[in-house]
Design a protein around this motif. Structure first.
Motif, PDB file in Angstrom:
ATOM      1  N   ILE A 215       2.223  15.784  26.561  1.00 25.91           N
ATOM      2  CA  ILE A 215       2.350  15.952  25.198  1.00 25.91           C
ATOM      3  C   ILE A 215       1.593  14.985  24.278  1.00 25.91           C
ATOM      4  N   ALA A 216       1.692  13.807  24.753  1.00 28.35           N
ATOM      5  CA  ALA A 216       1.017  12.805  24.045  1.00 28.35           C
ATOM      6  C   ALA A 216      -0.592  12.983  23.961  1.00 28.35           C
ATOM      7  N   VAL A 217      -1.100  13.323  25.175  1.00 23.60           N
ATOM      8  CA  VAL A 217      -2.380  13.453  25.375  1.00 23.60           C
ATOM      9  C   VAL A 217      -2.959  14.773  24.436  1.00 23.60           C
ATOM     10  N   THR A 218      -2.352  15.910  24.580  1.00 24.04           N
ATOM     11  CA  THR A 218      -2.657  17.118  23.942  1.00 24.04           C
ATOM     12  C   THR A 218      -2.529  16.917  22.420  1.00 24.04           C
ATOM     13  N   ILE A 219      -1.602  16.345  21.819  1.00 26.98           N
ATOM     14  CA  ILE A 219      -1.611  15.669  20.490  1.00 26.98           C
ATOM     15  C   ILE A 219      -2.749  14.936  20.211  1.00 26.98           C
ATOM     16  N   LEU A 220      -2.961  14.097  20.696  1.00 25.83           N
ATOM     17  CA  LEU A 220      -4.067  13.173  20.545  1.00 25.83           C
ATOM     18  C   LEU A 220      -5.443  14.029  20.545  1.00 25.83           C
ATOM     19  N   PHE A 221      -5.762  15.151  21.216  1.00 23.58           N
ATOM     20  CA  PHE A 221      -7.040  15.712  20.989  1.00 23.58           C
ATOM     21  C   PHE A 221      -6.864  16.770  19.682  1.00 23.58           C
ATOM     22  N   ALA A 222      -5.556  17.405  19.620  1.00 21.94           N
ATOM     23  CA  ALA A 222      -5.570  18.361  18.596  1.00 21.94           C
ATOM     24  C   ALA A 222      -5.462  17.846  17.430  1.00 21.94           C
ATOM     25  N   TYR A 223      -4.938  16.360  17.201  1.00 16.90           N
ATOM     26  CA  TYR A 223      -4.656  15.699  16.154  1.00 16.90           C
ATOM     27  C   TYR A 223      -6.052  15.107  15.438  1.00 16.90           C
ATOM     28  N   ALA A 224      -6.812  14.679  16.538  1.00 16.26           N
ATOM     29  CA  ALA A 224      -8.203  14.351  16.528  1.00 16.26           C
ATOM     30  C   ALA A 224      -9.078  15.334  15.807  1.00 16.26           C
ATOM     31  N   VAL A 225      -9.030  16.660  16.320  1.00 15.85           N
ATOM     32  CA  VAL A 225      -9.825  17.568  15.885  1.00 15.85           C
ATOM     33  C   VAL A 225      -9.365  17.996  14.392  1.00 15.85           C
TER      34      VAL A 225
END
Length: 237
Positions: A215-225
């Motif tokens: 979940i943390a990695v998914t949020i990393l890419f989503a929030y970066a975008v």
């Protein structure tokens, strides 16, 4: 006039319920992808059943968004719409690669398929496409982050500059920082760049820890975008 207003309210409620259903469904789809990435946490037969469930929910997602396909050749394309189209096309390619390679590797549900092939090339294709799929779905989520945020604010009647919004923003940043550490610690870039021939699993790790990291990695890419889009396109909105 009253009848017309009631009709408009009814239509609005139908659209709202449909969107809530879609958000829940897409959340389940992300959870299923996480379950599939945790291959070592499930029996192989369970992994294949989860793969079938993921395929079905993807097909349902497409059915609920047929209006997007109908409008794909209509209207003008600004930068944001063009980027969304490119991301969706890449996602489609990744989905096809992951699903077809998964069917070819099937040992329990579809072992007798004419396309069955358990070669290293197919296995690496499946592993690589699934890891890129996580990134692709996260990017897709990030491109819709602003729209989803506005929807939830309206749904729960939350003021945009309220304390709870600030807390959620802080949590997103903290999750992203942790996700970047996970990305490095788990050598995920090696999987994305085809530097890994065999997946290395820690069969003793905690199930909760694995999915928290996912979940943390998914949020990393989503929030970066979401942040990049805000800086480049939506800062003045």
């Amino acid at each position: 006039m009253a009848r017309r207003n009631k009709s408009e309210i009814d239509i609005h409620m139908v659209i709202k319920r449909k969107y809530i259903y879609q958000v829940i469904q897409d959340g389940v789809m992300i959870i299923l992808l996480g379950a599939l990435m945790g291959f070592h946490l499930w029996q192989e037969s369970t992994h294949e059943w989860l793969g079938v469930a993921f395929l079905l929910i993807v097909l349902k997602h497409l059915l609920l968004n047929t209006h997007w396909f109908r409008k794909i050749r209509q209207g003008d394309y600004d930068l944001f719409r063009s980027l969304k189209l490119i991301v969706n096309l890449i996602l489609a390619g990744l989905l096809i690669a992951a699903i077809v390679s998964g069917l070819m590797l099937s040992q329990y549900l579809f072992p007798d398929l004419s396309i069955h092939n358990s070669s290293d090339v197919i296995r690496i294709t499946h592993m690589n496409s699934v890891h890129w799929l996580q990134v692709g779905i996260a990017i897709h989520l990030g491109m819709h982050w602003k729209m989803l945020s506005r929807f939830f604010l309206q749904l729960w009647s939350i003021v945009e500059k309220s304390l709870i919004v600030k807390i959620c923003t802080l949590l997103s940043i903290l999750f992203s920082i942790y996700g970047s550490n996970v990305f490095v610690a788990r050598n995920m870039s090696d999987y994305l760049l085809l530097k890994v021939d065999y997946a290395f699993f820690d069969y003793d790790e905690s199930v909760a820890a694995f999915y928290f990291d996912y979940i943390a990695v998914t949020i990393l890419f989503a929030y970066a975008v979401r942040f990049l889009l805000w800086i480049l396109l939506f800062k003045n909105d």
